[in-house]
Design a protein around this motif. Structure first.
Motif, mmCIF file in Angstrom:
data_model
loop_
_atom_site.group_PDB
_atom_site.id
_atom_site.type_symbol
_atom_site.label_atom_id
_atom_site.label_comp_id
_atom_site.label_asym_id
_atom_site.label_seq_id
_atom_site.Cartn_x
_atom_site.Cartn_y
_atom_site.Cartn_z
ATOM 1 N N ALA A 1 0.838 -1.207 0.000
ATOM 2 C CA ALA A 1 0.000 0.000 0.000
ATOM 3 C C ALA A 1 0.873 1.258 0.000
ATOM 4 C CB ALA A 1 -0.940 -0.018 1.202
ATOM 5 N N GLU A 2 1.986 1.200 0.742
ATOM 6 C CA GLU A 2 2.900 2.350 0.778
ATOM 7 C C GLU A 2 3.510 2.588 -0.605
ATOM 8 O OE1 GLU A 2 5.563 1.505 4.028
ATOM 9 O OE2 GLU A 2 3.992 2.028 5.477
ATOM 10 N N SER A 3 3.874 1.497 -1.286
ATOM 11 C CA SER A 3 4.442 1.641 -2.645
ATOM 12 C C SER A 3 3.409 2.228 -3.596
ATOM 13 C CB SER A 3 4.888 0.283 -3.193
ATOM 14 O OG SER A 3 5.829 -0.286 -2.346
ATOM 15 N N VAL A 4 2.140 1.828 -3.430
ATOM 16 C CA VAL A 4 1.076 2.343 -4.308
ATOM 17 C C VAL A 4 0.896 3.847 -4.064
ATOM 18 C CG1 VAL A 4 -1.387 2.200 -4.892
ATOM 19 C CG2 VAL A 4 -0.109 0.119 -4.413
ATOM 20 N N VAL B 1 -5.093 -2.467 -0.703
ATOM 21 C CA VAL B 1 -3.766 -1.852 -0.947
ATOM 22 C C VAL B 1 -3.822 -0.686 -1.935
ATOM 23 C CG1 VAL B 1 -2.502 -3.965 -0.373
ATOM 24 C CG2 VAL B 1 -3.133 -3.542 -2.757
ATOM 25 N N GLY B 2 -5.030 -0.371 -2.426
ATOM 26 C CA GLY B 2 -5.168 0.785 -3.324
ATOM 27 C C GLY B 2 -5.023 0.462 -4.797
ATOM 28 N N PHE B 3 -5.033 -0.823 -5.162
ATOM 29 C CA PHE B 3 -5.005 -1.212 -6.580
ATOM 30 C C PHE B 3 -6.385 -0.984 -7.190
ATOM 31 C CE2 PHE B 3 -1.691 -4.960 -6.593
ATOM 32 C CZ PHE B 3 -0.724 -4.112 -6.106
ATOM 33 N N ASN B 4 -6.426 -0.878 -8.514
ATOM 34 C CA ASN B 4 -7.685 -1.039 -9.227
ATOM 35 C C ASN B 4 -7.852 -2.526 -9.503
ATOM 36 O OD1 ASN B 4 -8.193 1.717 -9.326
ATOM 37 N ND2 ASN B 4 -6.967 1.959 -11.186
ATOM 38 N N SER B 5 -9.100 -2.981 -9.558
ATOM 39 C CA SER B 5 -9.320 -4.398 -9.871
ATOM 40 C C SER B 5 -10.534 -4.540 -10.778
ATOM 41 C CB SER B 5 -9.533 -5.206 -8.591
ATOM 42 O OG SER B 5 -10.701 -4.781 -7.937
ATOM 43 N N THR B 6 -10.494 -5.605 -11.581
ATOM 44 C CA THR B 6 -11.619 -5.912 -12.467
ATOM 45 C C THR B 6 -11.904 -7.396 -12.338
ATOM 46 O OG1 THR B 6 -10.979 -4.200 -14.040
ATOM 47 C CG2 THR B 6 -12.378 -5.968 -14.893
ATOM 48 N N LEU B 7 -13.158 -7.731 -12.081
ATOM 49 C CA LEU B 7 -13.534 -9.152 -12.031
ATOM 50 C C LEU B 7 -14.403 -9.473 -13.241
ATOM 51 C CD1 LEU B 7 -13.754 -11.913 -10.662
ATOM 52 C CD2 LEU B 7 -15.601 -11.023 -9.257
ATOM 53 N N ILE B 8 -13.956 -10.427 -14.036
ATOM 54 C CA ILE B 8 -14.734 -10.853 -15.198
ATOM 55 C C ILE B 8 -15.346 -12.204 -14.853
ATOM 56 C CG2 ILE B 8 -14.633 -11.449 -17.661
ATOM 57 C CD1 ILE B 8 -12.203 -9.505 -17.790
ATOM 58 N N LEU C 1 2.196 -5.475 -8.513
ATOM 59 C CA LEU C 1 2.960 -4.232 -8.297
ATOM 60 C C LEU C 1 4.221 -4.250 -9.162
ATOM 61 C CD1 LEU C 1 3.384 -1.601 -6.587
ATOM 62 C CD2 LEU C 1 4.585 -3.015 -4.920
ATOM 63 N N LEU C 2 4.923 -5.398 -9.174
ATOM 64 C CA LEU C 2 6.141 -5.532 -9.995
ATOM 65 C C LEU C 2 5.823 -5.321 -11.470
ATOM 66 C CD1 LEU C 2 7.868 -8.686 -8.414
ATOM 67 C CD2 LEU C 2 8.730 -6.341 -8.392
ATOM 68 N N ALA C 3 4.698 -5.909 -11.914
ATOM 69 C CA ALA C 3 4.306 -5.788 -13.329
ATOM 70 C C ALA C 3 4.072 -4.322 -13.685
ATOM 71 C CB ALA C 3 3.041 -6.603 -13.589
ATOM 72 N N CYS C 4 3.430 -3.600 -12.779
ATOM 73 C CA CYS C 4 3.120 -2.180 -13.007
ATOM 74 C C CYS C 4 4.416 -1.363 -13.006
ATOM 75 C CB CYS C 4 2.164 -1.702 -11.912
ATOM 76 S SG CYS C 4 1.667 0.002 -12.087
ATOM 77 N N GLU C 5 5.276 -1.629 -12.041
ATOM 78 C CA GLU C 5 6.532 -0.865 -11.934
ATOM 79 C C GLU C 5 7.442 -1.119 -13.136
ATOM 80 O OE1 GLU C 5 6.968 -0.474 -7.075
ATOM 81 O OE2 GLU C 5 7.920 -2.147 -8.092
ATOM 82 N N ARG C 6 7.407 -2.373 -13.649
ATOM 83 C CA ARG C 6 8.245 -2.715 -14.806
ATOM 84 C C ARG C 6 7.855 -1.917 -16.034
ATOM 85 N NH1 ARG C 6 8.475 -9.229 -14.588
ATOM 86 N NH2 ARG C 6 9.717 -9.336 -12.711
ATOM 87 N N LYS C 7 6.564 -1.579 -16.112
ATOM 88 C CA LYS C 7 6.065 -0.862 -17.298
ATOM 89 C C LYS C 7 6.471 0.608 -17.275
ATOM 90 C CE LYS C 7 1.619 -1.427 -17.831
ATOM 91 N NZ LYS C 7 0.252 -1.912 -18.071
#
Ligand code: NAD
Length: 291
Positions: A18-21, A59-66, A284-290
């Motif tokens: 959450a702190e990283s977000v 943790v403050g992410f966005n999420s989508t449930l399909i 989080l890693l995937a997002c930071e890598r981008k």
């Protein structure tokens, strides 16, 4: 005996994530976004997916449930996966397993863009993991490594017996524990349903990772004193005394095993909560890598 408390450790991890977000947001960077595809109405799968979505919110992410019906065709599911692969706002996504029998699991997992494969199931990520290259580690084994590290459980030179050889737990766990890494450098034995005289191996083990899905399989007479026990199993066992009609049982008979153990994970509250936390970490890693 020290309890390897996955509930507390995963809560600590979520605070760190959450702190990283928050930091990403103040820097004007992208908010991590995890999507999950659920096919059908299996009770346990629905519980797991909902817990993952809830953890994203925390943790403050966005999420989508399909949420797709049981009768969804493989073709429709593959189209949904392509949509997520092409959607730049989605950093990572998962397909909740098991899938209905008419859908080929391998075809589905192969269709996921490896850069968004935060479950770490795509062959590209499995291959990279095996070669010790940066990749998404599968969440359950990743969570076990994190627990061992955070509790300073010595693994170097130790004999680890992994019971179970599944693609999502036993096999990756055995590879990771044998690698040169902080929770690694171990001598590993992989046991499975064809293993003869399992007790001969478990009695020699310094660390046992039980991932076979048979409730209370590992008993006190199968282990030596001072062993570390990681219980991955989660099975719903009928229990009329519980309001919901069942209890969750691990693969370890906690009553006879815990008094002989140096460290042990409880069920529930051990490996399970860590799995969700590591999925968030991978996203989080995937997002930071981008960025
Ligand atoms: P799986 O059914 O795919 O694999 C089970 C493995 O156990 C197989 O490799 C089989 O060879 C082995 N096995 C079966 N009987 C055995 C025996 N008598 N002796 C030795 N080995 C035997 O299971 P899985 O997907 O790896 O899951 C295992 C357990 O872990 C299940 O209870 C599952 O619900 C649980 N799980 C928990 C989490 C978590 O987050 N805590 C994540 C994944 C799986």
């Amino acid at each position: 005996m020290i309890l390897l408390d996955g509930k507390k450790t995963s809560a600590d991890l979520k605070v760190e994530i959450a702190e990283s977000v928050k930091k990403l947001k103040t820097e004007g960077k992208k908010t991590p976004h995890l999507a999950a595809i659920l096919v059908g109405t299996d009770g346990a799968s629905m519980t797991y997916v909902n817990a993952k979505v809830k953890a994203c919110e925390l943790v403050g992410f966005n999420s989508t449930l399909i949420d797709l019906p049981e009768e969804t065709s493989e073709e429709t599911l593959l189209k949904e996966i392509q949509n997520l692969n092409n959607n730049n706002d989605i950093d990572g996504f998962i397909i909740q397993l098991p899938l209905p029998k008419h859908i080929n699991e391998q075809n589905v997992l192969m269709a996921v863009n490896p850069d968004k494969d935060v479950d770490g199931f795509h062959p590209t990520n499995v291959g990279k993991m095996t070669l010790d290259l940066p990749s998404f580690l599968p969440a359950t084994p990743f969570g076990i490594l994190e627990l061992l590290e955070r509790y300073n459980v010595e693994t170097s030179g130790k004999h680890v017996v992994v019971i179970g050889r599944s693609h999502i737990v036993g096999r990756p766990m055995s590879i990771l524990m044998s690698q040169k890494r902080p929770a690694g450098n171990a001598t590993v034995t992989v046991a499975h349903s064809r293993t003869k005289n399992l007790k001969e191996f478990t009695l020699q083990a310094d660390i046992i990772i039980a991932a076979l899905g048979i409730p209370e399989f590992l008993t006190g007479d199968m282990i030596k004193d001072g062993v570390t026990i990681i219980d991955v199993g989660i099975t719903r066992v009928e229990d009329a005394t519980k309001k919901r009609g069942y209890r969750l049982a691990g693969d370890v008979d906690f009553k006879s095993v815990s008094p002989k153990s140096a460290f042990i994970t409880p069920v529930p509250g051990g490996v399970g909560p860590m799995t969700i936390a590591m999925l968030l970490k991978n996203t989080l890693l995937a997002c930071e890598r981008k960025s």
